[in-house]
Design a protein around this motif. Structure first.
Motif, PDB file in Angstrom:
ATOM      1  N   GLN A  22      28.689 -97.304   7.521  1.00 44.67           N
ATOM      2  CA  GLN A  22      27.504 -96.478   7.230  1.00 44.67           C
ATOM      3  C   GLN A  22      27.790 -95.481   6.111  1.00 44.67           C
ATOM      4  OE1 GLN A  22      24.514 -95.801   9.512  1.00 44.67           O
ATOM      5  NE2 GLN A  22      24.847 -97.826  10.366  1.00 44.67           N
ATOM      6  N   LEU A  23      29.058 -95.031   6.050  1.00 49.95           N
ATOM      7  CA  LEU A  23      29.419 -94.024   5.040  1.00 49.95           C
ATOM      8  C   LEU A  23      29.960 -94.683   3.760  1.00 49.95           C
ATOM      9  CD1 LEU A  23      31.132 -91.380   7.366  1.00 49.95           C
ATOM     10  CD2 LEU A  23      28.826 -91.318   6.412  1.00 49.95           C
ATOM     11  N   LYS A  24      29.847 -96.004   3.689  1.00 52.33           N
ATOM     12  CA  LYS A  24      30.307 -96.795   2.536  1.00 52.33           C
ATOM     13  C   LYS A  24      31.807 -96.661   2.293  1.00 52.33           C
ATOM     14  CE  LYS A  24      25.798 -96.513   0.380  1.00 52.33           C
ATOM     15  NZ  LYS A  24      24.984 -95.739  -0.475  1.00 52.33           N
ATOM     16  N   LEU A  25      32.562 -96.449   3.356  1.00 48.35           N
ATOM     17  CA  LEU A  25      34.031 -96.492   3.246  1.00 48.35           C
ATOM     18  C   LEU A  25      34.400 -97.927   3.616  1.00 48.35           C
ATOM     19  CD1 LEU A  25      34.744 -93.183   5.208  1.00 48.35           C
ATOM     20  CD2 LEU A  25      35.032 -93.496   2.750  1.00 48.35           C
ATOM     21  N   LYS A  26      34.834 -98.681   2.622  1.00 49.24           N
ATOM     22  CA  LYS A  26      34.879-100.138   2.826  1.00 49.24           C
ATOM     23  C   LYS A  26      36.086-100.653   3.598  1.00 49.24           C
ATOM     24  CE  LYS A  26      32.541-100.973  -1.483  1.00 49.24           C
ATOM     25  NZ  LYS A  26      32.867-101.174  -2.878  1.00 49.24           N
ATOM     26  N   HIS A  27      37.164 -99.878   3.676  1.00 48.53           N
ATOM     27  CA  HIS A  27      38.419-100.511   4.090  1.00 48.53           C
ATOM     28  C   HIS A  27      38.922-100.088   5.459  1.00 48.53           C
ATOM     29  CE1 HIS A  27      38.436-102.249   0.171  1.00 48.53           C
ATOM     30  NE2 HIS A  27      38.325-101.049  -0.370  1.00 48.53           N
ATOM     31  N   VAL A  28      37.994 -99.760   6.347  1.00 51.30           N
ATOM     32  CA  VAL A  28      38.408 -99.346   7.696  1.00 51.30           C
ATOM     33  C   VAL A  28      38.098-100.473   8.673  1.00 51.30           C
ATOM     34  CG1 VAL A  28      38.116 -97.614   9.531  1.00 51.30           C
ATOM     35  CG2 VAL A  28      37.925 -96.925   7.123  1.00 51.30           C
ATOM     36  N   ARG A  29      39.109-100.871   9.428  1.00 51.54           N
ATOM     37  CA  ARG A  29      38.908-101.995  10.343  1.00 51.54           C
ATOM     38  C   ARG A  29      39.519-101.668  11.705  1.00 51.54           C
ATOM     39  NH1 ARG A  29      40.230-107.957   8.106  1.00 51.54           N
ATOM     40  NH2 ARG A  29      39.250-109.104   9.777  1.00 51.54           N
ATOM     41  N   SER A  30      38.796-101.996  12.775  1.00 51.75           N
ATOM     42  CA  SER A  30      39.340-101.687  14.102  1.00 51.75           C
ATOM     43  C   SER A  30      40.099-102.889  14.653  1.00 51.75           C
ATOM     44  CB  SER A  30      38.213-101.292  15.055  1.00 51.75           C
ATOM     45  OG  SER A  30      37.395-102.396  15.282  1.00 51.75           O
ATOM     46  N   VAL A  31      41.135-102.602  15.419  1.00 48.23           N
ATOM     47  CA  VAL A  31      41.962-103.660  16.007  1.00 48.23           C
ATOM     48  C   VAL A  31      42.322-103.266  17.445  1.00 48.23           C
ATOM     49  CG1 VAL A  31      44.148-104.946  15.817  1.00 48.23           C
ATOM     50  CG2 VAL A  31      43.043-104.108  13.745  1.00 48.23           C
ATOM     51  N   VAL A  32      42.239-104.242  18.367  1.00 49.57           N
ATOM     52  CA  VAL A  32      42.734-104.014  19.733  1.00 49.57           C
ATOM     53  C   VAL A  32      44.262-104.013  19.682  1.00 49.57           C
ATOM     54  CG1 VAL A  32      42.835-104.949  22.076  1.00 49.57           C
ATOM     55  CG2 VAL A  32      40.762-105.200  20.758  1.00 49.57           C
ATOM     56  N   SER A  33      44.876-103.024  20.288  1.00 49.38           N
ATOM     57  CA  SER A  33      46.345-102.877  20.205  1.00 49.38           C
ATOM     58  C   SER A  33      47.089-104.184  20.460  1.00 49.38           C
ATOM     59  CB  SER A  33      46.822-101.844  21.230  1.00 49.38           C
ATOM     60  OG  SER A  33      46.121-100.639  21.087  1.00 49.38           O
ATOM     61  N   SER A  34      46.702-104.895  21.540  1.00 46.44           N
ATOM     62  CA  SER A  34      47.454-106.096  21.925  1.00 46.44           C
ATOM     63  C   SER A  34      47.246-107.259  20.953  1.00 46.44           C
ATOM     64  CB  SER A  34      47.052-106.522  23.345  1.00 46.44           C
ATOM     65  OG  SER A  34      45.654-106.709  23.399  1.00 46.44           O
ATOM     66  N   GLU A  35      46.343-107.104  19.993  1.00 45.78           N
ATOM     67  CA  GLU A  35      46.085-108.157  19.002  1.00 45.78           C
ATOM     68  C   GLU A  35      46.747-107.850  17.653  1.00 45.78           C
ATOM     69  OE1 GLU A  35      44.067-111.122  19.205  1.00 45.78           O
ATOM     70  OE2 GLU A  35      44.477-110.710  21.317  1.00 45.78           O
ATOM     71  N   MET A  36      47.492-106.775  17.588  1.00 49.16           N
ATOM     72  CA  MET A  36      48.001-106.283  16.301  1.00 49.16           C
ATOM     73  C   MET A  36      48.845-107.327  15.561  1.00 49.16           C
ATOM     74  SD  MET A  36      47.652-103.649  14.460  1.00 49.16           S
ATOM     75  CE  MET A  36      48.388-102.654  13.170  1.00 49.16           C
ATOM     76  N   GLU A  37      49.611-108.116  16.329  1.00 50.38           N
ATOM     77  CA  GLU A  37      50.483-109.075  15.634  1.00 50.38           C
ATOM     78  C   GLU A  37      49.673-110.075  14.799  1.00 50.38           C
ATOM     79  OE1 GLU A  37      51.796-110.315  19.676  1.00 50.38           O
ATOM     80  OE2 GLU A  37      52.135-112.229  18.665  1.00 50.38           O
ATOM     81  N   HIS A  38      48.416-110.289  15.147  1.00 55.72           N
ATOM     82  CA  HIS A  38      47.597-111.231  14.370  1.00 55.72           C
ATOM     83  C   HIS A  38      47.133-110.632  13.048  1.00 55.72           C
ATOM     84  CE1 HIS A  38      47.866-113.814  17.776  1.00 55.72           C
ATOM     85  NE2 HIS A  38      47.342-112.884  18.562  1.00 55.72           N
ATOM     86  N   PHE A  39      47.383-109.351  12.858  1.00 54.95           N
ATOM     87  CA  PHE A  39      46.993-108.679  11.608  1.00 54.95           C
ATOM     88  C   PHE A  39      48.218-108.376  10.737  1.00 54.95           C
ATOM     89  CE2 PHE A  39      43.492-108.160  14.427  1.00 54.95           C
ATOM     90  CZ  PHE A  39      42.366-108.130  13.632  1.00 54.95           C
ATOM     91  N   GLU A  40      49.371-108.799  11.238  1.00 52.92           N
ATOM     92  CA  GLU A  40      50.657-108.516  10.610  1.00 52.92           C
ATOM     93  C   GLU A  40      50.669-108.806   9.106  1.00 52.92           C
ATOM     94  OE1 GLU A  40      54.734-109.081  13.046  1.00 52.92           O
ATOM     95  OE2 GLU A  40      53.617-110.884  12.490  1.00 52.92           O
ATOM     96  N   ASN A  41      50.084-109.943   8.736  1.00 52.21           N
ATOM     97  CA  ASN A  41      50.141-110.354   7.325  1.00 52.21           C
ATOM     98  C   ASN A  41      49.372-109.431   6.389  1.00 52.21           C
ATOM     99  OD1 ASN A  41      51.665-112.451   8.089  1.00 52.21           O
ATOM    100  ND2 ASN A  41      49.981-113.947   8.171  1.00 52.21           N
ATOM    101  N   LEU A  42      48.526-108.589   6.949  1.00 52.40           N
ATOM    102  CA  LEU A  42      47.743-107.674   6.107  1.00 52.40           C
ATOM    103  C   LEU A  42      48.398-106.299   5.994  1.00 52.40           C
ATOM    104  CD1 LEU A  42      44.105-108.450   7.355  1.00 52.40           C
ATOM    105  CD2 LEU A  42      45.299-109.409   5.392  1.00 52.40           C
TER     106      LEU A  42
END
Ligand code: AGP
Length: 302
Positions: A22-42
């Protein structure tokens, strides 16, 4: 920026995600703690990972912090305990300062997390004054929602719902975050099978479960009133009983809980009547609202 948490703290991270859009901040993404390893590459040294946790001792969130640490990401902890294990792992600590929260269910810590996220994101968007004004509006709205009259109103609603087992909670955008958090409170505190969906997703499956007497709660902003109105009419036509949480009631609602229009920060206040409702239902069912079955205040094992 990744905003990471679990349970209620995950719902707070979803608020950060939706509000940043809503505030046009483009790079904020939420992640469930236990799923963090799936975001590792980023993750790398250019990434900021904000870990949300009331206790600062939640094993899944500490594990997520370790993954981010190994990838050399910058870590901030948004916690209630600045000396917690999580806070000690992080380069930056954002304390929510809401005082000890003794009951298992997160309530005031949720409001405080949302308030700090609001301040952070409005500040990042160069809108600090607007954000501060909204926080003051939220504060006075909260006083109204905790007044004796408001509590009596919720108490009557608790009497209406005390015998129910199942309930759906619907909302879109920021208000979907409230539907999720409200469902979590009804589950853990009041022992109800409360399921949250995006309002628009209802007709893509869950509608099959709607019939005479199905209870459905709607959370909406004034901008979403029409969208909620249409969905509610469709459900009411199938016999659903509609409970509305918004500035103005829906034409099909049998019960309305009014919240002030405080703009994008609505999730800071809209969940509060459901927190009270869960507490009242628990008491009517002779359940201990402070200590739900099978749950501990912080989950320190994975
Ligand atoms: C909230 O009502 C729950 N008891 C639970 O989901 C909790 O929010 C979750 O375990 C995270 O705890 P934390 O914020 O202390 O990390």
């Amino acid at each position: 920026v990744f905003v990471v948490g679990t349970g209620t703290s995950y719902n707070s991270s979803l608020y950060a995600d939706r509000l940043s859009l809503q505030l046009k901040l483009k790079h904020v993404r939420s992640v469930v703690s236990s799923e963090m390893e799936h975001f590792e590459n980023l993750l790398d040294q250019e990434t900021l990972v904000i870990l949300l946790s009331q206790s600062g001792e939640t094993a899944d969130t500490i594990a997520a912090a370790r993954i981010a640490q190994e990838k050399k990401a910058k870590l901030w902890a948004l916690v209630n305990f600045p000396m917690s294990s999580l806070a000690r792992m992080c380069g930056g600590v954002l304390p929510i300062c809401c005082g000890p929260e003794l009951a298992v269910a997160a309530t005031k810590s949720y409001t405080a997390q949302l308030a700090l996220i609001t301040k952070l994101l409005y500040g990042s968007a160069g809108l600090a004054e607007e954000g501060n004004r909204m926080l003051l509006d939220a504060r006075s709205a909260l006083y109204d929602l905790m007044s004796n009259a408001a509590r009596d109103h919720v108490m009557k609603l608790a009497k209406d719902l005390r015998g129910e087992r199942d309930i759906f909670l619907l909302g879109r955008g920021l208000q979907n975050v409230t539907a999720r958090e409200a469902a979590l409170k009804l589950k853990e505190v009041a022992g109800m099978r409360a399921e949250a969906f995006y309002t628009g997703e209802m007709k893509h499956g869950p509608l099959a479960l709607v019939g005479e007497g199905t209870r459905v709660m709607f959370f909406y902003s004034p901008q979403d009133q029409k969208h909620a109105e249409n969905a509610a009419s469709e459900l009411a036509a199938r016999g659903a009983r509609i409970y509305s949480f918004g500035v103005n009631p829906l034409s099909t609602s049998i019960w309305h809980v009014r919240t002030d229009d405080i703009g994008k920060g609505l999730p800071m206040i809209q969940v509060v009547p459901v927190q009270v409702l869960s507490y009242e239902i628990a008491k009517m069912r002779n359940m201990d609202p402070d200590k739900p079955r099978n749950l501990a205040k912080s989950i320190t094992v994975r």
